[in-house]
Design a protein around this motif. Structure first.
Motif, short mmCIF file in Angstrom:
data_model
loop_
_atom_site.label_atom_id
_atom_site.label_comp_id
_atom_site.label_asym_id
_atom_site.label_seq_id
_atom_site.Cartn_x
_atom_site.Cartn_y
_atom_site.Cartn_z
N THR A 1 122.14 6.84 -14.50
CA THR A 1 122.68 8.10 -15.02
C THR A 1 122.19 9.31 -14.23
OG1 THR A 1 120.86 8.19 -16.64
CG2 THR A 1 122.95 7.20 -17.36
N GLN A 2 121.42 9.05 -13.18
CA GLN A 2 120.92 10.08 -12.27
C GLN A 2 120.11 11.14 -13.01
OE1 GLN A 2 124.01 11.47 -9.61
NE2 GLN A 2 124.52 9.41 -8.95
N VAL A 3 119.16 10.65 -13.78
CA VAL A 3 118.25 11.50 -14.53
C VAL A 3 116.84 10.96 -14.36
CG1 VAL A 3 117.52 12.24 -16.84
CG2 VAL A 3 119.95 12.23 -16.25
N GLY A 4 115.89 11.82 -14.04
CA GLY A 4 114.50 11.41 -13.98
C GLY A 4 114.01 11.10 -12.58
N MET A 5 112.97 10.27 -12.50
CA MET A 5 112.28 10.02 -11.23
C MET A 5 111.44 8.76 -11.34
SD MET A 5 108.77 12.21 -11.45
CE MET A 5 107.97 10.79 -10.71
N SER A 6 110.93 8.32 -10.21
CA SER A 6 109.88 7.31 -10.15
C SER A 6 108.83 7.75 -9.16
CB SER A 6 110.44 5.94 -9.73
OG SER A 6 111.21 5.36 -10.76
N ALA A 7 107.59 7.37 -9.42
CA ALA A 7 106.49 7.64 -8.50
C ALA A 7 106.02 6.32 -7.92
CB ALA A 7 105.34 8.34 -9.22
N HIS A 8 105.88 6.28 -6.60
CA HIS A 8 105.49 5.06 -5.90
C HIS A 8 104.28 5.34 -5.01
CE1 HIS A 8 109.64 3.79 -6.87
NE2 HIS A 8 110.03 4.92 -6.31
N ALA A 9 103.57 4.28 -4.68
CA ALA A 9 102.57 4.30 -3.62
C ALA A 9 103.05 3.36 -2.52
CB ALA A 9 101.21 3.86 -4.14
N TYR A 10 102.69 3.67 -1.27
CA TYR A 10 103.03 2.77 -0.18
C TYR A 10 101.81 2.49 0.67
CZ TYR A 10 103.14 6.64 3.25
OH TYR A 10 102.80 7.70 4.08
N VAL A 11 101.80 1.32 1.27
CA VAL A 11 100.81 0.97 2.27
C VAL A 11 101.48 0.02 3.25
CG1 VAL A 11 99.92 -0.94 0.86
CG2 VAL A 11 98.50 0.01 2.67
N PHE A 12 101.25 0.20 4.55
CA PHE A 12 101.87 -0.69 5.53
C PHE A 12 101.06 -0.70 6.82
CE2 PHE A 12 103.67 3.37 6.78
CZ PHE A 12 103.91 3.28 8.14
N ASN A 13 101.33 -1.72 7.64
CA ASN A 13 100.65 -1.82 8.94
C ASN A 13 101.56 -2.37 10.03
OD1 ASN A 13 100.80 -4.50 8.15
ND2 ASN A 13 98.61 -4.68 7.69
N GLU A 14 102.88 -2.46 9.74
CA GLU A 14 103.85 -2.95 10.71
C GLU A 14 105.05 -2.01 10.75
OE1 GLU A 14 104.27 -5.94 12.77
OE2 GLU A 14 102.09 -5.82 12.58
N ASP A 15 105.63 -1.87 11.93
CA ASP A 15 106.85 -1.07 12.08
C ASP A 15 108.05 -1.78 11.47
OD1 ASP A 15 105.45 0.87 13.46
OD2 ASP A 15 106.07 0.15 15.44
N MET A 16 109.01 -0.99 10.97
CA MET A 16 110.33 -1.52 10.65
C MET A 16 111.11 -1.52 11.97
SD MET A 16 111.08 0.55 7.07
CE MET A 16 112.76 -0.07 6.87
N VAL A 17 111.29 -2.68 12.56
CA VAL A 17 111.93 -2.78 13.87
C VAL A 17 113.42 -3.02 13.72
CG1 VAL A 17 111.98 -4.03 16.06
CG2 VAL A 17 109.79 -3.61 14.91
N ASP A 18 113.78 -4.10 13.08
CA ASP A 18 115.19 -4.44 12.89
C ASP A 18 115.62 -4.32 11.43
OD1 ASP A 18 115.59 -5.08 15.61
OD2 ASP A 18 114.65 -7.03 15.30
N ASP A 19 114.79 -3.67 10.62
CA ASP A 19 115.10 -3.46 9.21
C ASP A 19 115.35 -1.98 8.95
OD1 ASP A 19 114.66 -6.10 7.62
OD2 ASP A 19 112.95 -6.00 9.00
N TYR A 20 116.38 -1.70 8.16
CA TYR A 20 116.79 -0.32 7.86
C TYR A 20 117.05 -0.23 6.37
CZ TYR A 20 117.47 -0.52 12.89
OH TYR A 20 117.27 -0.71 14.23
N PHE A 21 116.97 0.98 5.83
CA PHE A 21 117.03 1.14 4.38
C PHE A 21 117.78 2.42 4.04
CE2 PHE A 21 114.87 2.71 0.40
CZ PHE A 21 115.42 1.77 -0.45
N PHE A 22 118.58 2.35 2.97
CA PHE A 22 119.01 3.60 2.34
C PHE A 22 119.02 3.42 0.83
CE2 PHE A 22 123.36 1.76 2.64
CZ PHE A 22 123.92 2.15 1.42
N ASN A 23 118.75 4.53 0.15
CA ASN A 23 118.58 4.54 -1.30
C ASN A 23 119.74 5.30 -1.92
OD1 ASN A 23 117.74 4.66 -3.92
ND2 ASN A 23 115.74 5.56 -3.49
N ALA A 24 120.63 4.58 -2.60
CA ALA A 24 121.77 5.22 -3.27
C ALA A 24 121.37 5.83 -4.61
CB ALA A 24 122.89 4.20 -3.48
N ASP A 25 120.16 5.52 -5.09
CA ASP A 25 119.74 5.99 -6.40
C ASP A 25 119.15 7.39 -6.40
OD1 ASP A 25 120.56 3.65 -7.55
OD2 ASP A 25 118.58 2.72 -7.60
N GLY A 26 118.59 7.81 -5.28
CA GLY A 26 117.95 9.12 -5.28
C GLY A 26 117.39 9.48 -3.93
#
Length: 333
Positions: A20-45
């Motif tokens: 319903t396109q209301v509100g939010m989420s809070a995330h934490a991230y941690v990583f140690n490798e590049d996204m080489v052949d992986d791509y992302f898009f978020n239709a939710d927000g």
């Protein structure tokens, strides 16, 4: 364990509903490798990324942004990107606010007028850049709270030019020009808002992104740390570096706290005693940068967050030393 940015995201809280396109989420991230052949898009927000440890390189359809701690970047809803390491670290980590509602914009400055807070001139959009790659690539999509993946035969970042105003941007938090009291009392905490995602109800927000940067404290006859309060906003707080003045013990860089709507909170006992007995001369609050993702909606803790081994089980004890101070003496007129 080897993790890319996309693999290393963990949801901490969620409020509202992506469908319903209301509100939010809070995330934490941690990583140690590049996204080489992986791509992302978020239709939710849209995604507001706050690096805490290690600079990141964000390669979007519209160009590249190098973002270091004390900077933020925003990736609009539906925009393709990948994230790589930037700089000599062994691990990269930070925070993400996923905004389901109206897009982030600058807050209305009201009586403050044309200048101070986050000034438009300090926001930077990337120049066009493209990736010419004709090899198998995986496109990951988040849509209505679910994840999907498909394979294509080329990089989706092969856009060679763009124009318009629907663009990613980055912002240096050190260019934020804070305002505050110069005689007494506390202005509303909204003076620390960098960006806001408004709602139809004036005075509330789908999400506010608020920071507590280095600044001078000069108020007289005033308890200077944040006062004890409860309100409609649910406050997810993080610490990029340094020490937060209202929680001098236990709240470490990379940590998180959550004070949900209508739950009372405020400075711990140590901060109270220190602020109550110090000489009220001008003091520079320095070497610190805390922030909040706050929303009018209650933030629900995820199972992942609730089961973390690094929870601070004695958090409530920070207020145990607070003593009754009221003795019936009339206050200032």
């Amino acid at each position: 364990e080897r993790l890319t940015f996309l693999e290393g995201v963990r949801t901490i809280t969620s409020a509202g509903d992506a469908t319903t396109q209301v509100g939010m989420s809070a995330h934490a991230y941690v990583f140690n490798e590049d996204m080489v052949d992986d791509y992302f898009f978020n239709a939710d927000g849209e995604l507001l990324i706050v690096p805490q440890l290690g600079a990141i390189r964000v390669f979007t359809e519209m160009g590249i942004m190098d973002v270091e701690p004390l900077e933020i970047c925003l990736i609009p809803r539906g925009m393709m990107f990948k994230i790589m390491k930037g700089g000599g670290q062994t691990v990269w980590r930070g925070y993400i606010c996923e905004n389901y509602g109206a897009k982030f914009t600058l807050p209305d400055r009201g009586p403050i007028g044309a200048n101070c807070l986050a000034n438009p001139r300090d926001f930077k959009t990337p120049v066009a850049a493209f990736e010419d790659k004709e090899t198998p690539c995986r496109v990951h999509v988040k849509w209505c709270g679910k994840f999907y993946v498909t394979e294509i035969g080329h990089s989706p970042l092969d856009v060679v030019a763009w124009h318009g105003n629907y663009a990613p941007f980055k912002y240096d938090l050190r260019t934020f020009s804070p305002v505050g009291a110069i005689r007494f009392d506390h202005p509303d905490p909204s003076i620390f808002s960098v960006l806001t995602a408004p709602t139809e109800d004036a005075g509330t927000a789908n999400v506010d992104f608020v920071i507590f940067p280095p600044r001078w404290l000069v108020a007289e006859h005033t308890f200077r740390p944040p006062w004890y309060h409860r309100n409609i906003m649910s406050e997810f707080m993080g610490l990029i570096h340094g020490q937060y003045d209202a929680k001098e013990e236990g709240f470490v860089p990379g940590g998180m706290s959550l004070h949900n709507m209508m739950l009372p909170h405020g400075p711990d006992a140590l901060a109270f005693e220190k602020a109550s007995n110090t000489e009220l001369k001008p003091v520079k609050l320095d070497h610190t940068m805390a922030f909040m993702f706050e929303t009018r909606y209650p933030q629900q803790l995820t199972r992942y967050a609730a089961e973390l081994e690094t929870l601070q089980d004695d958090y409530l004890e920070c207020w145990d030393g607070l003593e009754r101070k009221f003795d019936g003496t009339p206050g200032l007129k």
